[in-house]
Motif scaffolding. Structure first.
Motif, short mmCIF file in Angstrom:
data_model
loop_
_atom_site.label_atom_id
_atom_site.label_comp_id
_atom_site.label_asym_id
_atom_site.label_seq_id
_atom_site.Cartn_x
_atom_site.Cartn_y
_atom_site.Cartn_z
N ARG A 35 0.83 -1.20 0.00
CA ARG A 35 0.00 0.00 0.00
C ARG A 35 0.87 1.26 0.00
NH1 ARG A 35 -5.25 0.45 1.30
NH2 ARG A 35 -5.21 -1.58 2.35
N VAL A 36 1.90 1.27 0.82
CA VAL A 36 2.81 2.42 0.89
C VAL A 36 3.57 2.58 -0.42
CG1 VAL A 36 4.86 3.34 2.03
CG2 VAL A 36 3.04 2.30 3.39
N ILE A 37 4.03 1.47 -0.98
CA ILE A 37 4.75 1.53 -2.25
C ILE A 37 3.83 2.05 -3.36
CG2 ILE A 37 5.87 0.14 -4.04
CD1 ILE A 37 6.94 -1.65 -1.78
N GLY A 38 2.61 1.56 -3.38
CA GLY A 38 1.65 2.03 -4.38
C GLY A 38 1.35 3.50 -4.23
N GLU A 39 1.22 3.96 -2.99
CA GLU A 39 0.96 5.39 -2.76
C GLU A 39 2.12 6.24 -3.26
OE1 GLU A 39 -0.33 8.40 0.88
OE2 GLU A 39 -0.48 6.22 1.12
N SER A 40 3.33 5.79 -3.02
CA SER A 40 4.51 6.51 -3.49
C SER A 40 4.55 6.54 -5.02
CB SER A 40 5.77 5.85 -2.94
OG SER A 40 6.93 6.46 -3.46
N ALA A 43 1.86 8.98 -6.27
CA ALA A 43 2.25 10.37 -6.03
C ALA A 43 3.34 10.82 -6.98
CB ALA A 43 2.72 10.54 -4.58
N ALA A 44 4.08 9.86 -7.57
CA ALA A 44 5.13 10.20 -8.54
C ALA A 44 4.60 10.19 -9.97
CB ALA A 44 6.29 9.21 -8.42
N GLY A 45 3.36 9.76 -10.17
CA GLY A 45 2.76 9.79 -11.50
C GLY A 45 3.21 8.69 -12.44
N TYR A 46 3.65 7.56 -11.90
CA TYR A 46 4.07 6.45 -12.75
C TYR A 46 2.87 5.84 -13.48
CZ TYR A 46 8.75 6.22 -10.67
OH TYR A 46 10.04 6.50 -10.28
N GLU A 47 3.12 5.32 -14.66
CA GLU A 47 2.11 4.56 -15.39
C GLU A 47 1.89 3.26 -14.62
OE1 GLU A 47 -0.23 2.29 -17.72
OE2 GLU A 47 1.80 1.61 -17.26
N TRP A 71 -1.56 -2.80 -3.59
CA TRP A 71 -0.71 -1.81 -4.24
C TRP A 71 -1.55 -0.77 -4.97
CZ3 TRP A 71 -0.30 -0.32 -9.33
CH2 TRP A 71 0.76 0.52 -9.65
N PHE A 72 -2.57 -1.23 -5.71
CA PHE A 72 -3.37 -0.31 -6.50
C PHE A 72 -4.21 0.61 -5.62
CE2 PHE A 72 -6.92 0.84 -9.41
CZ PHE A 72 -6.15 1.46 -10.40
N GLN A 73 -4.65 0.11 -4.48
CA GLN A 73 -5.37 0.99 -3.54
C GLN A 73 -4.47 2.13 -3.10
OE1 GLN A 73 -6.64 -1.71 -0.45
NE2 GLN A 73 -8.39 -2.51 -1.64
N GLY A 74 -3.22 1.79 -2.77
CA GLY A 74 -2.27 2.84 -2.41
C GLY A 74 -1.98 3.76 -3.58
N TYR A 75 -1.87 3.18 -4.77
CA TYR A 75 -1.60 3.98 -5.97
C TYR A 75 -2.68 5.03 -6.18
CZ TYR A 75 -0.80 5.14 -10.88
OH TYR A 75 -0.58 5.83 -12.07
N GLN A 76 -3.93 4.65 -6.02
CA GLN A 76 -5.04 5.58 -6.20
C GLN A 76 -4.98 6.72 -5.19
OE1 GLN A 76 -6.07 4.91 -9.27
NE2 GLN A 76 -8.23 4.74 -8.78
N THR A 77 -4.57 6.40 -3.98
CA THR A 77 -4.42 7.44 -2.95
C THR A 77 -3.31 8.41 -3.33
OG1 THR A 77 -5.17 5.93 -1.20
CG2 THR A 77 -3.92 7.87 -0.51
N GLY A 78 -2.18 7.88 -3.77
CA GLY A 78 -1.08 8.74 -4.17
C GLY A 78 -1.41 9.58 -5.39
N LEU A 79 -2.21 9.03 -6.28
CA LEU A 79 -2.57 9.75 -7.50
C LEU A 79 -3.36 11.01 -7.20
CD1 LEU A 79 -2.00 9.11 -10.49
CD2 LEU A 79 -4.32 8.19 -10.65
#
Length: 207
Positions: A35-40, A43-47, A71-79
């Motif tokens: 989750r933390v990795i996905g959020e990072s 937040a960095a705008g990776y594809e 991971w994707f849940q964290g990614y959405q938060t970072g986005l």
């Protein structure tokens, strides 16, 4: 002996290349909070697909399969942090790319900032390039002037002609620099205004 040394150097170089492609170390894979990795990453705008696939490839070395859902849940938060007008501005100013990851409801604001920042970055890069070109021609004139002091009579006219051509080029560069600087000054004003009013439309459309 030399052949052995070259083979060893090539192996080391290949190993370093592989290491540089890994998004996570073995230790990070073992201790990963996806989750933390996905959020990072968000937040960095990776594809997302490419980034997650790269993580999965990295962690194959220790037989760990990343949790894509977490991971994707964290990614959405970072986005959410990434897809803002001021984040877009900062990315554009840094000359970064954009992977078209922001959803429609936030993409327009992000792109307003991104395009403005990219415009500022591009103009500054042009000025830097012009200054480097000017300095290079200036150094060449100095070199030619030194050669002119000891040149034979038959060579002096050619050296003077080359110096005059370089001086004409430098004059043109200075003129173009003034034009680009004027454009940059206007964009800088728009950037300052945008930083105070990130939710508003730009006063000067077209960036």
């Amino acid at each position: 002996m030399i052949r052995l040394f070259l083979a060893l150097a090539a192996a080391i170089g290949f190993g370093l290349l592989l290491a540089s492609c890994n998004t996570l170390s073995k230790e990070e894979c073992v201790a990963a909070d996806w989750r933390v990795i996905g959020e990072s990453d968000g937040a960095a705008g990776y594809e997302p697909q490419q980034r997650f696939a790269a993580h999965a490839k990295s962690c194959e070395r220790v037989k760990i399969v990343p949790d894509q859902t977490i991971w994707f849940q964290g990614y959405q938060t970072g986005l959410v942090r990434y897809c803002t007008p001021l984040s877009g501005l900062a990315r554009g100013q840094a000359g970064s790319g954009y992977a078209n990851v922001c959803p429609p409801e936030t993409a327009s604001g992000f792109l307003r900032g991104f395009n403005l920042g990219a415009k500022q970055h591009g103009l500054q890069e042009r000025l830097n390039s012009m200054q480097n070109d000017y300095s290079s021609k200036e150094a060449e004139i100095d070199e030619l002037s030194d050669r002119l002091k000891d040149a034979k009579d038959g060579d002096r006219s050619e050296l003077r002609r080359r110096i005059e051509d370089l001086e004409d080029d430098m004059h043109d560069i200075r003129r173009d620099q003034r034009d680009v600087q004027d454009d940059l000054d206007r964009v800088n004003e728009d950037v300052e205004w945008f930083q105070r009013n990130p939710a508003a439309e730009l006063r000067a459309p077209g960036y």
